[in-house]
Design a protein around this motif. Structure first.
Motif, PDB file in Angstrom:
ATOM      1  N   VAL A 129       0.564  -1.214   0.165  1.00  0.00           N
ATOM      2  CA  VAL A 129       0.120   0.054  -0.188  1.00  0.00           C
ATOM      3  C   VAL A 129       0.778   1.283   0.032  1.00  0.00           C
ATOM      4  O   VAL A 129       2.003   1.460   0.796  1.00  0.00           O
ATOM      5  CB  VAL A 129      -0.889   0.044   1.044  1.00  0.00           C
ATOM      6  N   TYR A 130       0.386   2.137  -0.755  1.00  0.00           N
ATOM      7  CA  TYR A 130       1.256   3.443  -1.010  1.00  0.00           C
ATOM      8  C   TYR A 130       0.356   4.750  -0.691  1.00  0.00           C
ATOM      9  O   TYR A 130      -0.944   4.618  -1.111  1.00  0.00           O
ATOM     10  CB  TYR A 130       2.019   3.708  -2.296  1.00  0.00           C
ATOM     11  N   ASN A 131       1.002   5.667  -0.297  1.00  0.00           N
ATOM     12  CA  ASN A 131       0.114   7.064   0.181  1.00  0.00           C
ATOM     13  C   ASN A 131       0.038   7.669  -1.019  1.00  0.00           C
ATOM     14  O   ASN A 131      -0.875   8.974  -0.837  1.00  0.00           O
ATOM     15  CB  ASN A 131       0.849   7.339   1.329  1.00  0.00           C
ATOM     16  N   SER A 132       0.355   7.610  -2.037  1.00  0.00           N
ATOM     17  CA  SER A 132       0.198   8.616  -3.228  1.00  0.00           C
ATOM     18  C   SER A 132      -0.054   7.756  -4.707  1.00  0.00           C
ATOM     19  O   SER A 132       0.714   6.685  -4.830  1.00  0.00           O
ATOM     20  CB  SER A 132       1.573   9.534  -3.446  1.00  0.00           C
ATOM     21  N   THR A 133      -0.822   8.391  -5.405  1.00  0.00           N
ATOM     22  CA  THR A 133      -0.860   7.579  -6.836  1.00  0.00           C
ATOM     23  C   THR A 133       0.176   7.697  -7.458  1.00  0.00           C
ATOM     24  O   THR A 133       0.828   6.796  -8.472  1.00  0.00           O
ATOM     25  CB  THR A 133      -1.986   8.392  -7.566  1.00  0.00           C
ATOM     26  N   ALA A 134       1.182   8.721  -7.477  1.00  0.00           N
ATOM     27  CA  ALA A 134       2.188   8.693  -8.088  1.00  0.00           C
ATOM     28  C   ALA A 134       3.319   7.583  -7.812  1.00  0.00           C
ATOM     29  O   ALA A 134       3.834   7.103  -8.697  1.00  0.00           O
ATOM     30  CB  ALA A 134       3.155  10.276  -7.844  1.00  0.00           C
ATOM     31  N   GLN A 135       3.533   7.418  -6.357  1.00  0.00           N
ATOM     32  CA  GLN A 135       4.230   6.175  -6.085  1.00  0.00           C
ATOM     33  C   GLN A 135       3.689   4.963  -6.875  1.00  0.00           C
ATOM     34  O   GLN A 135       4.474   4.138  -7.135  1.00  0.00           O
ATOM     35  CB  GLN A 135       4.291   5.946  -4.580  1.00  0.00           C
ATOM     36  N   VAL A 136       2.440   4.681  -6.763  1.00  0.00           N
ATOM     37  CA  VAL A 136       1.763   3.490  -7.516  1.00  0.00           C
ATOM     38  C   VAL A 136       2.119   3.608  -9.066  1.00  0.00           C
ATOM     39  O   VAL A 136       2.593   2.434  -9.724  1.00  0.00           O
ATOM     40  CB  VAL A 136       0.171   3.368  -7.210  1.00  0.00           C
ATOM     41  N   LEU A 137       1.975   4.714  -9.647  1.00  0.00           N
ATOM     42  CA  LEU A 137       2.224   4.615 -11.155  1.00  0.00           C
ATOM     43  C   LEU A 137       3.828   4.354 -11.389  1.00  0.00           C
ATOM     44  O   LEU A 137       4.098   3.622 -12.261  1.00  0.00           O
ATOM     45  CB  LEU A 137       1.940   6.065 -11.544  1.00  0.00           C
ATOM     46  N   SER A 138       4.669   5.016 -10.399  1.00  0.00           N
ATOM     47  CA  SER A 138       6.110   4.848 -10.701  1.00  0.00           C
ATOM     48  C   SER A 138       6.393   3.245 -10.447  1.00  0.00           C
ATOM     49  O   SER A 138       7.254   2.685 -11.182  1.00  0.00           O
ATOM     50  CB  SER A 138       6.806   5.507  -9.618  1.00  0.00           C
ATOM     51  N   LYS A 139       5.893   2.747  -9.401  1.00  0.00           N
ATOM     52  CA  LYS A 139       6.158   1.232  -9.111  1.00  0.00           C
ATOM     53  C   LYS A 139       5.881   0.325 -10.461  1.00  0.00           C
ATOM     54  O   LYS A 139       6.573  -0.664 -10.742  1.00  0.00           O
ATOM     55  CB  LYS A 139       5.521   0.792  -7.909  1.00  0.00           C
ATOM     56  N   VAL A 140       4.709   0.612 -11.036  1.00  0.00           N
ATOM     57  CA  VAL A 140       4.304  -0.123 -12.185  1.00  0.00           C
ATOM     58  C   VAL A 140       5.096   0.058 -13.316  1.00  0.00           C
ATOM     59  O   VAL A 140       5.385  -0.724 -14.151  1.00  0.00           O
ATOM     60  CB  VAL A 140       2.869   0.251 -12.439  1.00  0.00           C
ATOM     61  N   ARG A 193     -23.995  -4.216  -0.901  1.00  0.00           N
ATOM     62  CA  ARG A 193     -23.077  -3.039  -0.476  1.00  0.00           C
ATOM     63  C   ARG A 193     -22.467  -2.271  -1.649  1.00  0.00           C
ATOM     64  O   ARG A 193     -22.425  -2.709  -2.876  1.00  0.00           O
ATOM     65  CB  ARG A 193     -21.731  -4.032   0.242  1.00  0.00           C
ATOM     66  N   THR A 194     -21.918  -1.165  -1.074  1.00  0.00           N
ATOM     67  CA  THR A 194     -21.196  -0.222  -1.817  1.00  0.00           C
ATOM     68  C   THR A 194     -19.754  -0.313  -1.733  1.00  0.00           C
ATOM     69  O   THR A 194     -19.189  -0.124  -0.850  1.00  0.00           O
ATOM     70  CB  THR A 194     -21.847   1.216  -1.404  1.00  0.00           C
ATOM     71  N   GLU A 195     -18.999  -0.554  -2.861  1.00  0.00           N
ATOM     72  CA  GLU A 195     -17.932  -0.642  -2.859  1.00  0.00           C
ATOM     73  C   GLU A 195     -16.899   0.717  -3.698  1.00  0.00           C
ATOM     74  O   GLU A 195     -17.544   1.015  -4.685  1.00  0.00           O
ATOM     75  CB  GLU A 195     -17.417  -1.884  -3.442  1.00  0.00           C
ATOM     76  N   PRO A 196     -15.808   0.952  -3.474  1.00  0.00           N
ATOM     77  CA  PRO A 196     -15.307   1.927  -3.948  1.00  0.00           C
ATOM     78  C   PRO A 196     -15.035   1.517  -5.739  1.00  0.00           C
ATOM     79  O   PRO A 196     -14.630   0.554  -5.944  1.00  0.00           O
ATOM     80  CB  PRO A 196     -13.814   2.099  -3.578  1.00  0.00           C
ATOM     81  N   GLU A 197     -14.989   2.602  -6.548  1.00  0.00           N
ATOM     82  CA  GLU A 197     -14.700   2.364  -7.885  1.00  0.00           C
ATOM     83  C   GLU A 197     -13.163   2.557  -8.239  1.00  0.00           C
ATOM     84  O   GLU A 197     -12.731   3.553  -7.867  1.00  0.00           O
ATOM     85  CB  GLU A 197     -15.527   3.263  -8.800  1.00  0.00           C
ATOM     86  N   MET A 198     -12.521   1.732  -8.738  1.00  0.00           N
ATOM     87  CA  MET A 198     -11.055   1.386  -9.038  1.00  0.00           C
ATOM     88  C   MET A 198     -10.805   1.149 -10.123  1.00  0.00           C
ATOM     89  O   MET A 198     -11.687   0.076 -10.943  1.00  0.00           O
ATOM     90  CB  MET A 198     -10.453   0.743  -7.523  1.00  0.00           C
ATOM     91  N   VAL A 199      -9.505   1.193 -10.828  1.00  0.00           N
ATOM     92  CA  VAL A 199      -8.996   0.570 -11.960  1.00  0.00           C
ATOM     93  C   VAL A 199      -7.705  -0.198 -11.624  1.00  0.00           C
ATOM     94  O   VAL A 199      -6.932   0.355 -10.594  1.00  0.00           O
ATOM     95  CB  VAL A 199      -8.961   1.561 -13.172  1.00  0.00           C
ATOM     96  N   ALA A 200      -7.133  -0.923 -12.483  1.00  0.00           N
ATOM     97  CA  ALA A 200      -5.981  -1.620 -12.210  1.00  0.00           C
ATOM     98  C   ALA A 200      -5.081  -1.176 -13.467  1.00  0.00           C
ATOM     99  O   ALA A 200      -5.686  -1.088 -14.606  1.00  0.00           O
ATOM    100  CB  ALA A 200      -6.112  -3.092 -12.445  1.00  0.00           C
ATOM    101  N   VAL A 201      -4.074  -0.702 -13.375  1.00  0.00           N
ATOM    102  CA  VAL A 201      -3.033  -0.280 -14.281  1.00  0.00           C
ATOM    103  C   VAL A 201      -1.832  -1.386 -14.437  1.00  0.00           C
ATOM    104  O   VAL A 201      -1.486  -1.830 -13.460  1.00  0.00           O
ATOM    105  CB  VAL A 201      -2.693   1.240 -14.260  1.00  0.00           C
ATOM    106  N   ALA A 202      -1.416  -1.188 -15.599  1.00  0.00           N
ATOM    107  CA  ALA A 202      -0.334  -2.184 -15.952  1.00  0.00           C
ATOM    108  C   ALA A 202       0.444  -1.833 -17.388  1.00  0.00           C
ATOM    109  O   ALA A 202       0.052  -1.134 -17.992  1.00  0.00           O
ATOM    110  CB  ALA A 202      -0.624  -3.650 -15.819  1.00  0.00           C
TER     111      ALA A 202
END
Length: 296
Positions: A129-140, A193-202
């Motif tokens: 888990v990362y605290n910023s979207t930029a970190q996630v994009l960089s890791k991918v 139940r209501t769940e957050p809308e998310m996307v997977a990137v790769a």
């Protein structure tokens, strides 16, 4: 006493049948894993697993599997259980074929994001888990076999405004290196139940599934209304809805279009070549197989 003995014998018979069924299921699961290993060998010979930064994930194929199983499912067993079983199998089998890990944005709503991510990618897939979207994009972008989980673009909040980063990273299908959206989560939506809308990137490609959506990045020549851009797209046969405009560059827009659209789609060429010359460039930021909605 006679009735109790009869009932006891019946229960013993049912339990023995369940044991037999469990063994048969286990045998088939082990055979499935053997077939996956054979697929990995075949892919290795073709160079599919040794080149690029991709992962063995095939979101389109996975969507087709789940759709097919739910279409044939019947009986008292909840469909959500069927989905969970196969998502565990699919994710474990992906991990058998090479590097596979998930990096998830979780600065807010981390628990609900975690639940959706785990439900889709399984309980044994390494997940960070990362605290910023930029970190996630960089890791991918930098990793091998890495899938990123981010808030759905155009969601209206600051967490969903990461999508402009794809404007220069998105590449045509078939080329390695570009980060793109490959799936929408949750793929099977709960009715209770209501769940957050998310996307997977790769850094892997989408696949046509027969029921798809495509994200379009449009670079306008000047600032203009999203309504005007939408009319232009529809005029040339692209049914699309605006999601967002770039925060720092108002000429950059994100649209979601119906169907599977590639960068060489002639309709996009027609948009670019329209007499008004309103659009300078169109890029595909990815897309997804349309999720299913459970009725119960």
């Amino acid at each position: 006493m006679t009735v109790m003995t009869k009932d006891t014998n019946s229960l013993a018979a049912f339990r023995a049948e369940i044991d037999h069924i469990d063994n048969a299921i286990h045998d088939l699961i082990m055979r499935r894993a053997e077939v996956v290993a054979e697929i990995a060998v075949a892919k290795s010979k073709l160079g599919e697993l040794s080149s690029g930064r991709g992962v063995a994930i095939r979101p389109g194929r996975e969507a087709q599997i789940i759709r097919r199983l739910l279409a044939r499912h019947s009986g008292a067993l909840p469909p959500a259980v069927v989905v969970r079983i196969w998502r565990e199998l699919i994710s474990a089998n992906i991990g058998m074929q090479g590097p596979f890990e998930v990096v998830m944005y979780g600065a807010s709503e981390s628990l609900s994001y975690w639940d959706v991510t785990r439900s889709h990618f399984g309980s044994v897939t390494p997940t960070s888990v990362y605290n910023s979207t930029a970190q996630v994009l960089s890791k991918v972008a930098e990793g091998k076999g890495v899938i990123g989980i981010l808030p759905a673009p155009g969601s209206g909040g600051p967490e969903g405004d990461w999508w402009p980063a794809l404007a220069h990273a998105a590449v045509s299908e078939g080329n390695d290196g570009g980060v793109r959206i490959i799936a929408r989560l949750p793929f099977v939506k709960s009715a209770t139940r209501t769940e957050p809308e998310m996307v997977a990137v790769a850094t892997v490609d989408r696949e046509f599934t027969g029921d798809d959506r495509t994200y379009l990045l449009l670079f306008c020549r000047n600032e203009m209304s999203r309504a005007a851009v939408r009319r232009l797209l529809i005029e040339h046969g692209v049914e699309a809805e605006p999601l967002d405009t770039g925060k720092f560059d108002k000429r950059l827009m994100l649209f979601e279009a119906a169907g599977y659209i590639s960068e060489n789609d002639p309709r996009l060429t027609q948009v670019l070549e329209s007499p008004e010359k309103l659009i300078e460039r169109i890029r595909i930021a990815g897309g997804y197989a349309v999720p299913l909605q459970l009725q119960s």
